[in-house]
Design a protein around this motif. Structure first.
Motif: not given
Length: 259
Positions: A147, A150, A154, A156, A160, A163-165, A237
């Motif tokens: 996290w 991100y 990113e 974020q 968020t 969630r991405s992690s 990624n």
């Protein structure tokens, strides 16, 4: 698809000893030592004062050094957060020599606020998981491990980013757990080696020596673990992009009319 844990550890080590990795170690070390020396100084000062409620009422200036030290310590803490964000940004890039200015400035206020609040929420979530028979805590620790990347890379917000992690680690969580254990063991080994500085503690000078050893170990392990985290993020990624590309290719091939 499994990930190569040994390769990630080697890449993390390699990035750590590059010029900018060593620069990051130096910056973290200096900030941490300054903060530690400040704390030791305040502790010694308080021990020499008659720091009681009656003493404070008689001489309110007794509060000035601790309050001033607290403000400076807060500033140094924020500086460490900024450097942590910059380190993540550097290690996900191909830069190995410089510390570009933009890694310290781009959306830094937003990233710092989200990293600070997110760290508190993350700590509470993982702690509750460990209370619930430990296994859920380990699962959450691994699942939400990226996290911070991100948030830093990113841009974020921390929700968020959680969630991405969660999505990024799907299918790799056992491998990432093993990677995490390896990093923890290496970190413990480094701390053990530098822990001999504690033998000098006792006097003020000895406490400074112990502090220097401890913060040197902390700077090394912080940069190394950040480099490994960034390497794992980049690798996962890349694998996701590769699998997505293969899926698109298969769908395209399947949709072509037969010759």
């Amino acid at each position: 698809m499994p990930i190569n844990i040994t390769s990630m550890l080697k890449q993390g080590y390699s990035r750590s000893i590059k010029r900018n990795g060593l620069m990051l170690m130096g910056i973290i070390f200096v900030i941490s030592v300054l903060n530690g020396v400040l704390g030791l100084g305040v502790d010694r000062w308080i021990a020499r004062q008659q720091f009681t409620s009656n003493g404070i009422q008689a001489d309110p200036t007794l509060l000035v050094p601790p309050l001033g030290a607290g403000i400076v310590s807060l500033v140094l803490g924020v500086a460490l957060l900024v450097v942590s964000i910059a380190a993540i940004r550097v290690f996900v890039s191909d830069e190995t020599e410089r510390l570009p200015r933009e890694v310290f400035t781009r959306n830094m206020v937003w990233a710092t606020i989200n990293l600070f609040i997110g760290a508190i929420v993350f700590g509470i979530i993982v702690a509750l998981g460990f209370v619930a028979l430990i296994i859920p805590g380990i699962f959450l620790l691994v699942t939400l491990a990226f996290w911070t990347v991100y948030v830093a890379v990113e841009d974020q917000n921390f929700i968020t980013a959680f969630r991405s992690s969660w999505g990024l680690t799907r299918g790799y969580r056992l491998n990432l757990f093993v990677l995490g254990v390896a990093v923890v063991l290496l970190t413990a080994l480094i701390n053990l080696v530098f822990g001999f500085g504690d033998l000098a503690s006792g006097s003020f000078a000895g406490d400074i020596v112990a502090l220097v050893f401890a913060q040197a170990a902390s700077a090394i392990t912080t940069v190394f673990s950040t480099a490994v985290l960034a390497t794992a993020y980049t690798e996962l990624n890349a694998q996701d992009d590769e699998e997505f590309g293969e899926t698109i290719s298969e769908d395209t091939t399947a949709g072509r009319p037969a010759a």
